[in-house]
Design a protein around this motif. Structure first.
Motif, PDB file in Angstrom:
ATOM      1  N   ALA A   1       0.836  -1.197   0.000  1.00 15.25           N
ATOM      2  CA  ALA A   1       0.000   0.000   0.000  1.00 15.25           C
ATOM      3  C   ALA A   1       0.870   1.246   0.000  1.00 15.25           C
ATOM      4  CB  ALA A   1      -0.932  -0.012   1.214  1.00 15.25           C
ATOM      5  N   LEU A   2       1.946   1.221   0.803  1.00 12.10           N
ATOM      6  CA  LEU A   2       2.804   2.398   0.884  1.00 12.10           C
ATOM      7  C   LEU A   2       3.544   2.636  -0.431  1.00 12.10           C
ATOM      8  CD1 LEU A   2       3.986   4.735   2.416  1.00 12.10           C
ATOM      9  CD2 LEU A   2       5.668   3.185   3.430  1.00 12.10           C
ATOM     10  N   THR A   3       4.029   1.576  -1.039  1.00 11.41           N
ATOM     11  CA  THR A   3       4.738   1.720  -2.311  1.00 11.41           C
ATOM     12  C   THR A   3       3.818   2.328  -3.364  1.00 11.41           C
ATOM     13  OG1 THR A   3       6.171  -0.136  -1.761  1.00 11.41           O
ATOM     14  CG2 THR A   3       6.051   0.473  -4.082  1.00 11.41           C
ATOM     15  N   ALA A   4       2.569   1.866  -3.402  1.00 14.90           N
ATOM     16  CA  ALA A   4       1.607   2.431  -4.364  1.00 14.90           C
ATOM     17  C   ALA A   4       1.349   3.912  -4.063  1.00 14.90           C
ATOM     18  CB  ALA A   4       0.289   1.653  -4.309  1.00 14.90           C
ATOM     19  N   PHE A   5       1.244   4.261  -2.779  1.00 14.80           N
ATOM     20  CA  PHE A   5       1.013   5.649  -2.373  1.00 14.80           C
ATOM     21  C   PHE A   5       2.192   6.536  -2.786  1.00 14.80           C
ATOM     22  CE2 PHE A   5       1.220   8.930   1.050  1.00 14.80           C
ATOM     23  CZ  PHE A   5      -0.016   9.535   0.849  1.00 14.80           C
ATOM     24  N   LEU A   6       3.403   6.030  -2.539  1.00 18.62           N
ATOM     25  CA  LEU A   6       4.605   6.821  -2.838  1.00 18.62           C
ATOM     26  C   LEU A   6       4.811   7.029  -4.328  1.00 18.62           C
ATOM     27  CD1 LEU A   6       7.234   5.488  -0.268  1.00 18.62           C
ATOM     28  CD2 LEU A   6       6.180   7.764  -0.351  1.00 18.62           C
ATOM     29  N   ALA A   7       4.211   6.164  -5.140  1.00 12.84           N
ATOM     30  CA  ALA A   7       4.358   6.317  -6.594  1.00 12.84           C
ATOM     31  C   ALA A   7       3.789   7.649  -7.068  1.00 12.84           C
ATOM     32  CB  ALA A   7       3.669   5.157  -7.317  1.00 12.84           C
ATOM     33  N   GLU A   8       2.914   8.271  -6.254  1.00  8.54           N
ATOM     34  CA  GLU A   8       2.348   9.571  -6.633  1.00  8.54           C
ATOM     35  C   GLU A   8       3.260  10.746  -6.268  1.00  8.54           C
ATOM     36  OE1 GLU A   8      -1.771  10.243  -5.611  1.00  8.54           O
ATOM     37  OE2 GLU A   8      -2.053   8.095  -5.297  1.00  8.54           O
TER      38      GLU A   8
END
Lengths: 321, 321
Positions: free
Chosen positions: A11-18
Motif C-alpha cells: 500500500a505504501l509503495t503504491a502511495f509513494l508512486a504519486e
C-alpha cells in the motif's frame, strides 16, 4: 501514543508512486500523537513523517492545517513542510484514510523546561504569530469559551467522582469566564496546543514546532496564555513566575503585547486552564475499553485554576513594564 | 507493538554521554517488536535503534544476542551492529532497564512474500548459518521439543475453547514429535524467529536481518523449517510449494543440505509449526487486561500442522535433487 492503522509495504509503495520522493528505504510506525497514526519514513530523497488522519480529525479541516504548515515554512518558521504529490496537493489517501507526508524535523522535546527554554518558546511563539499574519485562511476555535459549558455538561454529575467540589467550582469559573471573556483582542492564527511535546530543541536552541492540528484563528495572547499553562507549572499547581517572566519577555522581543492584552492575560490564562481541564475531564470519564492511550489527569489543570483564581494581574504571571 | 518504557530527554542525554555518538538530534518511540521498547535515535553520528529490554527477555541472555550481532556484522552479514560505549560494552542501563544501541538498518518488511523473496531469504539464511559457524558462544533452545508439552499443559483444558479437537490432535502430534525428533543433525547458531517482519528488503533485494532475541544453538535445518512455515503458507493453511522450492534452492546455493537433513525436513517443519502454535496458544489464553499487543492467532499454525501431518517427504515442501 499508538499506531491505529497498519500500512503494508504494498500500500505504501503504491502511495509513494504519486510523489517525487525516490524509492522507499524504510518506514516505522512511531508511538507519538494521540489522534493520528504516524510513521517515520525514509526514502532515497530524505526523511519524512507520514501521517494517517484518524477519526478525531475532521477531514474538512486538513487543508487549513496543511496549507498553514506550508505557509509558515515558506515564511521561515522551522516547522515541517508538507510534501506535495504529482497532483500538486499535500493531501492524499492511504488505507482508506486521509494521509500526508511532511518533512522530518530533528529535535527533542524537553520534559522539564527551564527558564531558558521558556524564553526560547516565547520568541518562537511570537515568530509563529508574525509568520501567520498574512495567511489567507481562517478556522474558528471550536474549543473556545462557547464550547466549555457543553463540554462540562458531558461530564455532568460524574465530575465530582474525579474530585470533590470539582463541579461547583468549575460552574462558578465558567460563569465568570463567559461574562468577562475578551472578544476584541488582536487575533490571527494561533497554534493552540503548544505543549512541550510539540516543541523541539537541539541542545539549548529551539529547533522547531510541530503538530498544527489544533491551530485556529483566535486572540494571539490566548496562545501565550496556553503556553504559560503548559510550560510554567508544576503538576501540583505551583507556578514558576521566573519561567513565565522569561516566556513573556521572549515573546515581547518580537511582538510587544498591547495594554489590553496585558490586562486580559489573567482571564486568558484562566480560560486556557479551563479548556484543558475540561477536555481532559471528558476523556478521563470516557476511556474506551482496550484503549491504547492513557488519559491525562484533569486535576493537574484544576490545580492550575486554583492559582488563576488568586491571580488578577499580569504581573502575577511574570509580566513587567 | 508498543513502547513500554518512557525515556525522558534528560535520561537519554545522560545515557548517550557514555557513547561516542556525538550529540542527540532526535528520538522517537517506534511501534515495533512485542517484547522490548524500541526508539529510532538520530545523533550527529548517524541513525540508530535504541532498545530497552523489558521483562520477557532474560538479562543473562543479552551478551549472547549482542555478541552474536557483532560477530555476524563483522562476518559480513547485513544486520544491525551493536554500538559499544566507552566502557567497551554494548550493554548499558537506561530507566532501570538493560539497554543497547544498534545501528539503524534500512529496508522494508514484505507482508506478502513472493517466490523471489523466498529465494533471497533462503540464500540469506544459509549466509547467516555460515557466518555463525565460528561464533564462540552457545545458548540452548529453550523452546525446542522438550518445552512443548509443558507449554501445552499451560493451555490445558482451555485448548478446546479455541478450536474443537485441538487438545486431542495436539497431544497426538506431541507424542509423535517427541518420539521421532532428530538430535544428531548439523547444528550451530540459528535465528529461530525469521518471520517476514525480521527481514528487510529494498526493492527486490534482501537488505538485512534483524531481531536476534530468539537466536540459539540448534539444528540448522530447523531454522529452514521455521522459515518454510513463516513464509510459504497462506493463513488458511495452503502451502505454496513453489515458494518453498525457491527458499530451499536459495539455501542450497550456499549450504547444500545433507541427506539426513533432507530426510528430517518434514518432521522439523511439523515441529516448527507446533512451537509457534503452542506459544501463540498460551499468549492467546493469557492476554493481560489492558494489553497493548493483539495476540496472534494460534489456529494459523494448527492449520499448518494439518498440512504437515499429510506430508512425509521433503519433496512435499519443494525440495528436489
Amino acid at each position: 501514543m499508538a499506531v491505529y492503522t497498519e500500512v503494508s509495504d504494498e500500500a505504501l509503495t503504491a502511495f509513494l508512486a504519486e510523489y517525487d520522493l525516490g524509492s522507499l528505504l524504510s518506514y516505522k510506525g512511531i508511538a507519538e500523537g494521540v489522534e493520528n497514526s504516524n510513521f517515520f519514513l525514509h526514502t532515497t530523497a530524505g526523511s519524512y513523517i507520514l501521517t494517517l488522519y484518524e477519526k478525531r480529525v475532521r477531514e474538512e479541516d486538513l487543508p487549513f492545517f496543511l496549507n498553514l504548515m506550508g505557509h509558515l515554512f515558506r515564511a521561515g518558521l522551522s516547522c515541517p513542510q508538507p510534501v506535495k504529490n504529482r497532483r500538486d496537493t499535500a493531501l492524499g489517501s492511504l488505507c482508506g484514510r486521509p494521509a500526508a507526508i511532511i518533512s522530518f524535523l530533528d529535535g527533542v522535546s524537553v520534559k522539564r523546561p527551564t527558564v531558558d527554554h521558556c524564553r526560547e518558546l516565547g520568541r518562537a511563539l511570537a515568530g509563529f504569530h508574525h509568520a501567520g499574519r498574512d495567511f489567507g485562511m481562517s478556522r474558528a476555535n471550536s474549543l473556545s469559551v462557547d464550547a466549555w459549558r457543553p463540554l462540562f455538561e458531558q461530564a455532568g454529575a460524574q465530575a465530582d467522582t474525579v474530585a470533590p467540589g470539582l463541579a461547583e467550582r468549575t460552574r462558578a469559573d465558567l460563569s465568570l469566564l463567559e461574562a468577562s471573556w475578551p472578544h476584541d483582542l488582536p487575533s490571527g492564527v494561533i497554534h493552540a496546543d503548544l505543549f512541550t511535546d510539540n516543541v523541539f530543541f537541539i541542545g539549548d536552541a529551539l529547533s522547531g514546532i510541530i503538530d498544527f492540528y489544533f491551530a485556529c484563528t483566535d486572540a494571539l495572547a490566548y496562545d501565550l496564555a496556553i503556553c504559560l499553562n503548559a510550560w510554567c507549572f508544576e503538576p501540583d499547581g505551583r507556578y514558576h513566575r521566573d519561567m513565565g517572566a522569561a516566556m513573556i519577555a521572549g515573546y515581547q522581543e518580537h511582538r510587544p503585547l498591547e495594554p489590553r492584552e496585558v490586562e486580559a492575560l489573567p482571564i486568558l490564562a484562566r480560560g486556557a486552564a479551563m479548556r484543558f481541564m475540561l477536555t481532559r475531564l471528558v476523556d478521563w470519564l470516557n476511556v474506551p475499553p482496550g484503549a491504547l492511550v492513557q488519559p491525562k489527569d484533569p486535576l493537574e489543570y484544576d490545580r492550575r485554576l486554583a492559582f488563576h483564581r488568586k491571580s488578577s494581574h499580569a504581573t502575577d504571571y511574570g509580566w513587567s513594564e
